[in-house]
Write a protein that holds these residues in place. Structure first.
Motif, short mmCIF file in Angstrom:
data_model
loop_
_atom_site.label_atom_id
_atom_site.label_comp_id
_atom_site.label_asym_id
_atom_site.label_seq_id
_atom_site.Cartn_x
_atom_site.Cartn_y
_atom_site.Cartn_z
N UNK A 99 0.81 -1.21 0.00
CA UNK A 99 0.00 0.00 0.00
C UNK A 99 0.85 1.27 0.00
N UNK A 100 2.16 1.10 -0.10
CA UNK A 100 3.04 2.25 -0.24
C UNK A 100 2.74 3.05 -1.51
N UNK A 101 2.20 2.36 -2.53
CA UNK A 101 1.85 3.04 -3.78
C UNK A 101 0.77 4.09 -3.58
N UNK A 102 -0.06 3.91 -2.55
CA UNK A 102 -1.20 4.81 -2.37
C UNK A 102 -0.95 5.85 -1.28
N UNK A 112 -1.61 12.26 7.87
CA UNK A 112 -0.36 11.60 8.27
C UNK A 112 -0.55 10.09 8.32
N UNK A 113 0.53 9.35 8.07
CA UNK A 113 0.43 7.90 7.99
C UNK A 113 1.40 7.20 8.95
N UNK A 114 0.88 6.15 9.57
CA UNK A 114 1.69 5.21 10.35
C UNK A 114 1.59 3.89 9.62
N UNK A 115 2.73 3.32 9.21
CA UNK A 115 2.72 2.15 8.34
C UNK A 115 3.39 0.96 9.02
N UNK A 116 2.61 -0.13 9.14
CA UNK A 116 3.19 -1.40 9.57
C UNK A 116 3.73 -2.06 8.31
N UNK A 117 5.05 -2.23 8.23
CA UNK A 117 5.68 -2.71 6.98
C UNK A 117 5.50 -4.21 6.76
N UNK A 118 5.05 -4.94 7.78
CA UNK A 118 4.87 -6.39 7.71
C UNK A 118 6.24 -7.06 7.55
N UNK A 141 8.80 3.07 -1.70
CA UNK A 141 7.86 4.19 -1.59
C UNK A 141 7.45 4.41 -0.14
N UNK A 142 7.25 3.32 0.59
CA UNK A 142 6.89 3.43 2.01
C UNK A 142 8.01 4.11 2.78
N UNK A 143 9.25 3.72 2.49
CA UNK A 143 10.40 4.33 3.17
C UNK A 143 10.50 5.82 2.87
N UNK A 144 10.12 6.19 1.66
CA UNK A 144 10.24 7.58 1.24
C UNK A 144 9.09 8.45 1.72
#
Length: 376
Positions: A99-102, A112-118, A141-144
């Protein structure tokens, strides 16, 4: 006005599919109790609205997507992100780097986003080359773009620091300690070997099946899981079960009480997961007091420490280790006590949910954060 969070990237609430869904069944009510307006995005047919434990304060939104092995995460993530960008929650909790693409959709709307990278999805054998490339690009993309990252294991955090130069917060999974449960009908407590896993190569399923063929000559063996797509491993599991009165393939089980009973009464549990971080099934097995034999990986050692027995992914090694535990009640008791203690010391839902809320609160706007502090 309360604080709001949208949770994107799971099959919905309440759902019993995998680790993210297990987490949500704990986290969503916790956040609601703490004054959050919680919206969980999901898929049609994946939730159980009639579940007696369903918290009706939680908003479940079903969006459209393509239901296939390679496209479901991407398409449902896209439709969920579009909907969330319109409703504009105060913060979004996004699960899975696909979901980093979105994330740009949410960022453009000031969410703002908090992302569990799995886990390290691009290393999973179940994905082809194209799918692995999709996950790896999603990770970049998630990292960026992701505002704050959550890692469910310290080893995953180390990998992200080395590969993507991003730090974040370590938050594992928790376990539920059940009351004493009777064995599942047809099974006797502490006499059977158990495996609970999705049927994918990196979970050591084929090797366990070979071990079960040998172990099943003298002991009961219980297999829980499926591929979800009626694959070759499902066929092999059925053949094993049909060919022996001691090998029992139960398919996918979504009833927690049945799963907890199987773990709690197992003579030994084999955990063969090799790719990913902290595995929710492993934590729950510990909470149930199952004696554990695990595939020797850095992830499993991080969770189990000295409380488990480790083996290489070879059928004879697995069969030998399982038989040894089944034949020694004293070893079963030692493993049970040690794993339960370790779970209670470091992997409880209370601490997990608290840490998630702290991560979400940290991304709220200063004005909303001030309002939240005033209300408390």
């Amino acid at each position: 006005m309360g604080k709001s969070v949208a949770i994107i990237g799971t099959r919905g609430y309440p759902s019993y599919y995998g680790g993210f869904e297990t987490l949500l069944r704990q986290l969503a009510p916790y956040l609601t109790d703490r004054g959050w307006d919680v919206t969980v995005y999901g898929r049609d047919g994946s939730t159980r609205i009639d579940d007696p434990e369903h918290d009706r304060r939680i908003h479940s939104v079903v969006t459209k997507g393509v239901e296939s092995k390679s496209l479901s995460t991407l398409t449902y993530g896209f439709s969920s992100s579009v909907h969330a960008s319109r409703s504009r929650p105060d913060v979004a909790l996004v699960m899975n780097v696909a979901n980093g693409y979105w994330l740009p959709l949410l960022k453009a709307r000031g969410i703002p986003t908090v992302v569990n990278v799995d886990g390290i999805e691009w290393e999973r054998a179940k994905w082809g080359r194209a799918a692995r490339a999709v996950f790896k690009c999603g990770a970049h993309l998630t990292a960026k773009i992701g505002d704050h990252l959550i890692f469910d294991s310290r080893e995953i955090a180390r990998r992200w620091k080395a590969e993507f130069h991003r730090d974040g917060t370590f938050i594992p999974y928790g376990g539920t300690v059940p009351e004493a449960l009777r064995p599942v009908e047809g099974l006797r407590s502490r006499t059977y070997a158990l495996m609970v896993a999705r049927f994918v190569p990196e979970n050591t399923v084929e090797e366990f099946f070979l071990a079960a063929h040998e172990l099943g000559k003298t002991h009961d063996v219980v297999i829980v899981g499926s591929s979800g797509y009626s694959g070759e491993l499902d066929v092999k599991a059925k053949e094993l079960s049909d060919g022996s009165d001691k090998i029992h393939w139960l398919g996918h089980i979504s009833n927690d009480n049945i799963l907890f009973s199987l773990w709690q009464n197992a003579g030994v549990y084999f955990h063969g997961h090799s790719v990913g971080g902290t595995n929710p099934a492993l934590i729950q097995a510990m909470a149930c007091g199952a004696p554990i034999v695990a595939r020797d990986t850095v992830f499993n050692r991080e969770v189990l420490g000295a409380t488990g027995i480790y083996v290489q992914p070879e059928a004879h090694a697995i069969a030998d280790a399982l038989a040894r535990v089944l034949q020694r009640p004293d070893l079963q008791n030692e493993l049970r006590e040690n794993s339960t203690t370790r779970q209670q010391d470091g992997y409880t839902w209370e601490s997990v949910c608290r840490d998630y809320e702290e991560a979400l609160l940290a991304k709220l706007s200063p004005k909303l954060m001030e309002t939240t502090r005033s209300a408390e």
